[in-house]
Design a protein around this motif. Sequence first.
Motif, PDB file in Angstrom:
ATOM      1  N   UNK A  41       2.798 -11.740  11.538  1.00  0.00           N
ATOM      2  CA  UNK A  41       3.583 -11.770  10.711  1.00  0.00           C
ATOM      3  C   UNK A  41       3.520 -12.508   9.488  1.00  0.00           C
ATOM      4  N   UNK A  42       3.913 -11.715   8.522  1.00  0.00           N
ATOM      5  CA  UNK A  42       4.403 -12.735   7.022  1.00  0.00           C
ATOM      6  C   UNK A  42       5.771 -12.686   6.615  1.00  0.00           C
ATOM      7  N   UNK A  43       6.030 -13.441   5.605  1.00  0.00           N
ATOM      8  CA  UNK A  43       7.573 -13.459   5.057  1.00  0.00           C
ATOM      9  C   UNK A  43       7.790 -12.248   4.240  1.00  0.00           C
ATOM     10  N   UNK A  44       9.047 -12.054   4.241  1.00  0.00           N
ATOM     11  CA  UNK A  44       9.471 -10.903   3.098  1.00  0.00           C
ATOM     12  C   UNK A  44       9.260 -11.550   1.774  1.00  0.00           C
ATOM     13  N   UNK A  45       8.579 -10.923   1.122  1.00  0.00           N
ATOM     14  CA  UNK A  45       8.085 -10.952  -0.359  1.00  0.00           C
ATOM     15  C   UNK A  45       7.864  -9.888  -1.428  1.00  0.00           C
ATOM     16  N   UNK A  46       7.460 -10.312  -2.482  1.00  0.00           N
ATOM     17  CA  UNK A  46       7.438  -9.075  -3.453  1.00  0.00           C
ATOM     18  C   UNK A  46       6.134  -9.697  -4.498  1.00  0.00           C
ATOM     19  N   UNK A  47       5.657  -8.630  -5.133  1.00  0.00           N
ATOM     20  CA  UNK A  47       4.632  -8.828  -6.202  1.00  0.00           C
ATOM     21  C   UNK A  47       4.817  -8.322  -7.447  1.00  0.00           C
ATOM     22  N   UNK A  48       4.461  -8.494  -8.395  1.00  0.00           N
ATOM     23  CA  UNK A  48       4.229  -7.962  -9.829  1.00  0.00           C
ATOM     24  C   UNK A  48       3.302  -6.848  -9.941  1.00  0.00           C
ATOM     25  N   UNK A  49       2.491  -6.889  -8.917  1.00  0.00           N
ATOM     26  CA  UNK A  49       1.227  -5.964  -9.093  1.00  0.00           C
ATOM     27  C   UNK A  49       1.093  -5.047  -7.720  1.00  0.00           C
ATOM     28  N   UNK A  50       0.015  -4.245  -7.711  1.00  0.00           N
ATOM     29  CA  UNK A  50      -0.045  -3.351  -6.566  1.00  0.00           C
ATOM     30  C   UNK A  50      -0.803  -4.289  -5.379  1.00  0.00           C
ATOM     31  N   UNK A  51      -0.452  -4.080  -4.256  1.00  0.00           N
ATOM     32  CA  UNK A  51      -1.218  -4.516  -3.246  1.00  0.00           C
ATOM     33  C   UNK A  51      -1.488  -3.458  -2.092  1.00  0.00           C
ATOM     34  N   UNK A  52      -2.882  -2.910  -2.044  1.00  0.00           N
ATOM     35  CA  UNK A  52      -3.325  -1.913  -1.229  1.00  0.00           C
ATOM     36  C   UNK A  52      -3.838  -2.295   0.080  1.00  0.00           C
ATOM     37  N   UNK A  53      -3.207  -1.873   1.100  1.00  0.00           N
ATOM     38  CA  UNK A  53      -3.907  -2.208   2.593  1.00  0.00           C
ATOM     39  C   UNK A  53      -4.550  -1.341   3.409  1.00  0.00           C
ATOM     40  N   UNK A  54      -5.416  -1.551   4.331  1.00  0.00           N
ATOM     41  CA  UNK A  54      -5.814  -0.609   5.249  1.00  0.00           C
ATOM     42  C   UNK A  54      -6.204  -1.124   6.392  1.00  0.00           C
ATOM     43  N   UNK A  55      -5.502  -0.465   7.724  1.00  0.00           N
ATOM     44  CA  UNK A  55      -5.744  -1.112   9.015  1.00  0.00           C
ATOM     45  C   UNK A  55      -7.036  -0.579   9.621  1.00  0.00           C
ATOM     46  N   UNK A  56      -7.702  -1.719   9.817  1.00  0.00           N
ATOM     47  CA  UNK A  56      -9.103  -1.472  10.644  1.00  0.00           C
ATOM     48  C   UNK A  56      -8.962  -1.111  12.156  1.00  0.00           C
ATOM     49  N   UNK A  57      -7.987  -1.808  12.682  1.00  0.00           N
ATOM     50  CA  UNK A  57      -7.820  -2.007  14.036  1.00  0.00           C
ATOM     51  C   UNK A  57      -6.488  -2.506  14.243  1.00  0.00           C
ATOM     52  N   UNK A  58      -5.808  -2.168  15.446  1.00  0.00           N
ATOM     53  CA  UNK A  58      -4.534  -2.817  15.746  1.00  0.00           C
ATOM     54  C   UNK A  58      -3.251  -2.056  15.447  1.00  0.00           C
ATOM     55  N   UNK A  59      -1.993  -2.724  15.905  1.00  0.00           N
ATOM     56  CA  UNK A  59      -0.674  -1.942  15.828  1.00  0.00           C
ATOM     57  C   UNK A  59       0.247  -2.998  15.199  1.00  0.00           C
ATOM     58  N   UNK A  60       1.304  -2.537  14.302  1.00  0.00           N
ATOM     59  CA  UNK A  60       2.272  -3.334  13.882  1.00  0.00           C
ATOM     60  C   UNK A  60       3.298  -2.728  13.017  1.00  0.00           C
ATOM     61  N   UNK A  61       4.080  -3.018  12.132  1.00  0.00           N
ATOM     62  CA  UNK A  61       4.738  -2.369  11.473  1.00  0.00           C
ATOM     63  C   UNK A  61       4.992  -2.848   9.802  1.00  0.00           C
ATOM     64  N   UNK A  62       5.609  -1.918   9.027  1.00  0.00           N
ATOM     65  CA  UNK A  62       5.599  -2.341   7.470  1.00  0.00           C
ATOM     66  C   UNK A  62       6.944  -2.103   7.033  1.00  0.00           C
ATOM     67  N   UNK A  63       7.581  -3.111   6.499  1.00  0.00           N
ATOM     68  CA  UNK A  63       8.915  -2.957   6.183  1.00  0.00           C
ATOM     69  C   UNK A  63       9.025  -2.957   4.580  1.00  0.00           C
ATOM     70  N   UNK A  64       9.611  -1.812   4.033  1.00  0.00           N
ATOM     71  CA  UNK A  64       9.832  -1.948   2.729  1.00  0.00           C
ATOM     72  C   UNK A  64      11.134  -0.857   2.285  1.00  0.00           C
ATOM     73  N   UNK A  65      11.814  -1.574   1.380  1.00  0.00           N
ATOM     74  CA  UNK A  65      12.842  -0.827   0.814  1.00  0.00           C
ATOM     75  C   UNK A  65      13.994  -0.297   2.280  1.00  0.00           C
ATOM     76  N   UNK A  66      13.947  -1.189   3.119  1.00  0.00           N
ATOM     77  CA  UNK A  66      14.901  -1.246   4.222  1.00  0.00           C
ATOM     78  C   UNK A  66      14.300  -0.076   4.977  1.00  0.00           C
ATOM     79  N   UNK A  67      13.071   0.195   5.166  1.00  0.00           N
ATOM     80  CA  UNK A  67      12.601   1.141   5.843  1.00  0.00           C
ATOM     81  C   UNK A  67      11.289   0.630   6.943  1.00  0.00           C
TER      82      UNK A  67
END
Length: 308
Positions: A41-67
């Motif tokens: 887990x990480x804390x709810x946060x935001x950036x002034x730039x793009x951050x692109x992620x790729x899941x190599x393995x595992x399961x989890x959830x991503x939260x953005x804009x209340x979704x």
Amino acid sequence: MTIESSFRRANHICNRYITKVEQAGLSVSVLYWGFMPDHFDNALHRHSFFEACYVVDGEGSYFEQNRQYALNKGTAFLSLPGEWHQIRSQTGLTLCYVAFELDEVPTDAYYAKSFRRLAELGQNVVPQADITPTGHLWQALIASFDLPGATLSLAVKQISASLLLSIADLHAPAPADSADTAEQPAETNTLFRQAKRYIDDNMNNELTLVTVSKHLHISSRHLTRLFQENLGQSFVHYIQERRVQHAAWILLNEQTPIKDIAIQCGFQSVHYFTRIFTRELGVSPAKFRRIQFAEGRSGQLHYPPKMS
């Protein structure tokens, strides 16, 4: 070789050496890379730039804009500038990510439009991205660090550049009826690029509309139109300008006699060379060289000047 050691090398090399991606008409600053074997887990946060992620393995959830979006192996997700977001995983994600922003000033309109579309219309989460170019490029980048002693290579730099461009295509693909192809900058025009390369490689030879158009297997009229549309100047003026620029570089960096420079740069005679050079730069070749030694080494002279 463990994924932990590969990721450790990837973090070290990418964050140290791949901090900027530059090519014709494009400049992207890379703020950081991340290769994490176990991301929870990480804390709810935001950036002034793009951050692109790729899941190599595992399961989890991503939260953005209340979704909430499900994260699984092969999922790509993108955090847009200014948007609050959070990653959660109880079992841990093997995760790769890169943070970046476009350098607006040196970037031309074609690429700027693509990244604006990414900021405005970017799709947050793309499942099964492992079968897309972006997924393949992430996998290729990781594989580059699998061997012990892996270092920065030309392939790693090219993969990184291609990866950043592919992210824009993956998360904000251009509409099928987009006119972007017609709006591409001059450097993306293959024939125009080939013409410029041929001119630079044959500076000491005769370069006429006929010789260059024959080399490209196009008509002289087509070649004339290419230079007018892409540079707003005639083919002949461009040739003269490039000859003068090349001559000025030799004058600044070598001790070649001026009459030999005229030949190397394709001028018919030293007198014609002097006349054209003086007309373009406002000073004769000999005086230009003297000024270089009198002022240029101290940083007072800046060349090449902006020409038309």
